[in-house]
Design an enzyme around this catalytic site. Structure first.
Site, mmCIF file in Angstrom:
data_model
loop_
_atom_site.group_PDB
_atom_site.id
_atom_site.type_symbol
_atom_site.label_atom_id
_atom_site.label_comp_id
_atom_site.label_asym_id
_atom_site.label_seq_id
_atom_site.Cartn_x
_atom_site.Cartn_y
_atom_site.Cartn_z
ATOM 1 N N GLU A 498 13.935 -11.504 -1.741
ATOM 2 C CA GLU A 498 13.282 -10.657 -2.727
ATOM 3 C C GLU A 498 13.722 -10.964 -4.150
ATOM 4 O O GLU A 498 13.853 -10.070 -4.981
ATOM 5 C CB GLU A 498 13.530 -9.194 -2.389
ATOM 6 C CG GLU A 498 12.911 -8.841 -1.060
ATOM 7 C CD GLU A 498 13.090 -7.391 -0.680
ATOM 8 O OE1 GLU A 498 13.909 -6.717 -1.321
ATOM 9 O OE2 GLU A 498 12.420 -6.952 0.247
ATOM 10 N N GLU A 597 11.366 -8.628 7.602
ATOM 11 C CA GLU A 597 11.950 -7.292 7.753
ATOM 12 C C GLU A 597 10.857 -6.305 8.147
ATOM 13 O O GLU A 597 9.830 -6.218 7.488
ATOM 14 C CB GLU A 597 12.588 -6.801 6.446
ATOM 15 C CG GLU A 597 13.881 -7.462 6.066
ATOM 16 C CD GLU A 597 14.466 -6.892 4.781
ATOM 17 O OE1 GLU A 597 13.963 -5.849 4.306
ATOM 18 O OE2 GLU A 597 15.420 -7.482 4.247
#
Length: 695
Positions: A498, A597
């Protein structure tokens, strides 16, 4: 929470991205929260310069699931899910995919409320696409198409939350003591507008646009000091243990810096967070919920918080409370410093009972030796009939691998071995978020001692604004791979988690820096004749054609919970979002697609796409054991049947993340299938999928 429903349509652009247009329909519910899955657009027109990444995300008005779509631009806000800190001490039971994520599906820091929207253009459309969802279609492989529900607001109507990596602590407790040094670097992934940052949010801000990562735990106090004036220029440390830059949007919505130093320090983290509001004056009208990236390994990764400024009438009372809390804090810090050497996640009835709760990492080894498959404790852990190997992958960050805290309180090899003994019954594929503190070496040692011949590892490299941190991480990656006797144990290397999400409105610059690092790793591997996939993971909406071109695998974090998606629609929504925003980008290529995720909390309230602002306690996405069971029931076996590749977030609860909880949002520390002592949660049932297992 109800609101205008938006219908989106795509207009294909020359650059391969889709442009969204929308219309508001006041009669339909709207899910307005930011999810760890949302990402940010590189288009400057979609993002306010003061916002850390919250931008509109185009989404189409889907008629069916799984149908081919044109690429969807990533105009999202930052999220991070995903974890990696062990403030509880070196001997803490290593069952915690510590850190970043939640980040968790899209990300990494989460943010909600007014702060989540600060810096945006004020339009509801400026939100991650993963937040909302449209009616299901018959193409969804998971569950039959449900009856028309009147249309749910698309993800575009949702406010983005920062996501977390499994190594990222979602709460203040995620920040271990001693990590105070501000990060600063000449080379960074994008530069955010520091002039608009609140000094209370980040007294020592990094030059880069990326907030601190999972490795950087932000804390206002070290294990030895009370609040003092610190000149960041006088600190010789590289700063990766410093404060993450906080923007006025998601990243800036940090609570006061709180850092539990040991097992007993988790609770102290919450107290520290409260005290921050008394020691510092801040103007936000509302408390924002948002873990700082860098408080855990992937919330690094992450953890400054903001508390409401006391009103004039309550100042006196505030100081009295502050004095009392200060005494508690001092005790917590002292206890944490001591606990840092003895913190152990053990519980009286856990299988790891042979390890005294007062042992340090070295003490554990002295008492129990170097645990292996023949150790009685390990045999007990590896004989759990309630665990089933049905997950293609698990996000994992060992306890105590936050740099530089680990230099003083080394993580426990035996705890990592205990964790791996449990993880081996759930998956044959573990994903790490970084290389600091010998975490990779400890995992490899555990695999060897347990003789896990089928276990594979996805190497992780934490990338953030601090060039020193990124350089250290990459150099350690080279050492690990170059020294490996057999690289076949590695499934690949994930460079950054991220990173684009944390870059906010500097995503273009951040992507250029990120791809530079990825290419460097690729060149090193090629030079040493190492054949291994190179990837990066980011919010599902942050992927674009350019990033896909340099990555061998498209890895996206997707979290339906933060989109306020009712659990009976969550599996279908997750699959559809992934197909429409990520899988489609790989059409015409041989690139793999992986959900890096995805998960569901076992308790803590409900999210209606706008945090806990639900009309009742049954609306939106409800956190709970029953709901977690339902999500797994709809997702796990179907994914196994149709070959969906994903990493579950996560195996173990991370108690230090409690600091990120708020009055009505108490789920940050409850994403694990098991408690910190590696005990399956009461009432939770992992599907056995008829005996079928993940490869």
């Amino acid at each position: 929470m109800s609101g205008p429903h938006r219908t989106f349509s795509f207009e294909q652009r020359g650059d391969g991205e889709a442009h969204s247009s929308f219309m508001d329909h006041a009669m339909h519910p709207q899910y307005d929260d930011v999810s760890p899955i949302s990402n940010m657009s590189s288009s400057p027109g979609h993002m306010n310069e003061t916002h850390h990444g919250l931008a509109s995300v185009p989404e189409d008005n889907h008629q069916g699931w799984g149908q081919a779509r044109g690429p969807s631009p990533s105009n999202r806000t930052g999220f991070t899910a995903t974890p990696e800190m062990d403030n509880l001490g070196p001997a803490s039971v290593g069952g915690g995919i510590s850190g970043i994520a939640l980040g968790v599906a899209n990300s990494h820091d989460r943010l909600s409320g007014v702060e989540a929207r600060r810096g945006t253009d004020g339009q509801e459309a400026n939100i991650p696409a993963e937040r909302g969802y449209n009616t299901t279609g018959s193409d969804n492989p998971y569950i039959p198409a449900p009856p028309d529900m009147g249309g749910y607001g698309s993800s575009e109507t949702l406010h983005p939350r920062q996501s977390y990596g499994s190594n990222v602590a979602l709460g203040a407790a995620a920040g271990p003591a001693g990590q105070l040094t501000p990060g600063h670097s000449a080379t960074h992934l994008g530069t955010s507008n520091s002039s608009q940052r609140n000094l209370y949010d980040a007294p020592y801000q990094s030059a880069g646009g990326l907030s601190a990562g999972p490795y950087q735990r932000h804390s206002a106090y070290s294990s030895n000091d009370l609040p003092l004036d610190i000149n960041p220029e006088e600190i010789a440390d590289d700063g990766d243990d410093g404060f993450a830059p906080a923007g006025n949007s998601r990243s800036s919505a940090r609570r006061s810096q709180a850092v539990p130093a040991a097992a007993g320090g988790a609770a102290a983290g919450g107290v520290l967070g409260g005290i921050g509001g008394l020691f510092n004056n801040r103007n936000p009208a509302e408390t924002s919920y948002d873990p700082v990236p860098g408080a855990g390994l992937e919330a690094g990764e992450k953890s400054q918080w903001v508390k409401p400024k006391p009103s004039t009438g309550s100042r006196k009372r505030g100081w009295i409370i502050g004095a009392i809390l200060a005494v508690i804090i001092i005790g917590a810090i002292v206890g944490g410093a001591v606990g840092g050497t003895i913190g152990h996640k053990d519980s009286g009835d856990s299988a790891s009972g042979s390890s005294a709760s007062t042992q340090s990492a070295s003490g554990d080894t002295d008492t129990n030796g170097d645990l292996d498959k023949n150790s009685a404790e390990i045999k007990a852990l590896m004989n759990n009939k309630d665990l089933h190997k049905v997950f293609p992958g698990m996000d994992y960050t060992p306890w105590g691998v936050q740099y530089p805290l680990c230099l003083k309180y080394p993580p426990s090899q035996n705890n990592v071995t205990r964790d791996m003994a449990v993880l081996a019954q759930l998956t044959n594929n573990v994903r790490l978020y970084g290389t600091d503190c010998n975490q990779t070496e400890m995992v490899l040692h555990a695999i060897d001692k347990l003789d896990l011949k089928d276990m594979k590892v996805w190497l992780g490299v934490w990338i953030d604004t601090n060039e020193t941190t990124s350089r250290r991480q990459i150099d350690q990656l080279y050492k690990i791979v170059d020294d490996a006797k057999d690289i076949s144990i590695f499934n690949g290397a994930i460079v950054g988690n991220e990173a684009l999400f944390r870059a906010g409105d500097n995503k273009i610059t951040a992507q250029a820096t990120l791809t530079k690092y990825m290419q460097e790793v690729r060149d090193h591997f090629k030079k040493h004749d190492i054949k291994m996939p190179i990837a990066t993971s980011d919010l599902g909406d942050n992927w674009n054609a350019e990033l896909v071109q340099i990555a061998d695998v498209v890895m996206s974090n997707v979290h339906p919970f933060f989109g306020g998606i009712p659990v009976d629609q969550a599996a279908a929504w997750t699959w559809r979002f992934w197909q429409d925003h990520d899988v489609i980008l790989t059409q015409g290529t041989d690139k793999r697609q992986v959900i890096s995720e995805v998960g569901w909390p076992s308790g803590g309230g409900n999210d209606c796409g706008k945090g806990a602002n639900c009309p009742d306690d049954t609306s939106g996405a409800v956190a709970g054991i029953d709901e977690l069971n339902k999500f797994m029931e709809d997702w796990v076996c179907q994914a196994l049947d149709n070959g969906t590749d994903y990493f579950w977030f996560e195996a173990f609860d991370e108690p230090w993340k409690i600091e990120f909880n708020t009055k009505n949002e108490n789920w940050e520390d409850k994403w694990g299938l098991m408690d910190p002592a590696r005990k399956l949660k009461s009432g939770l049932k992992i599907p056995d999928c008829g005996g079928k297992t993940a490869a």
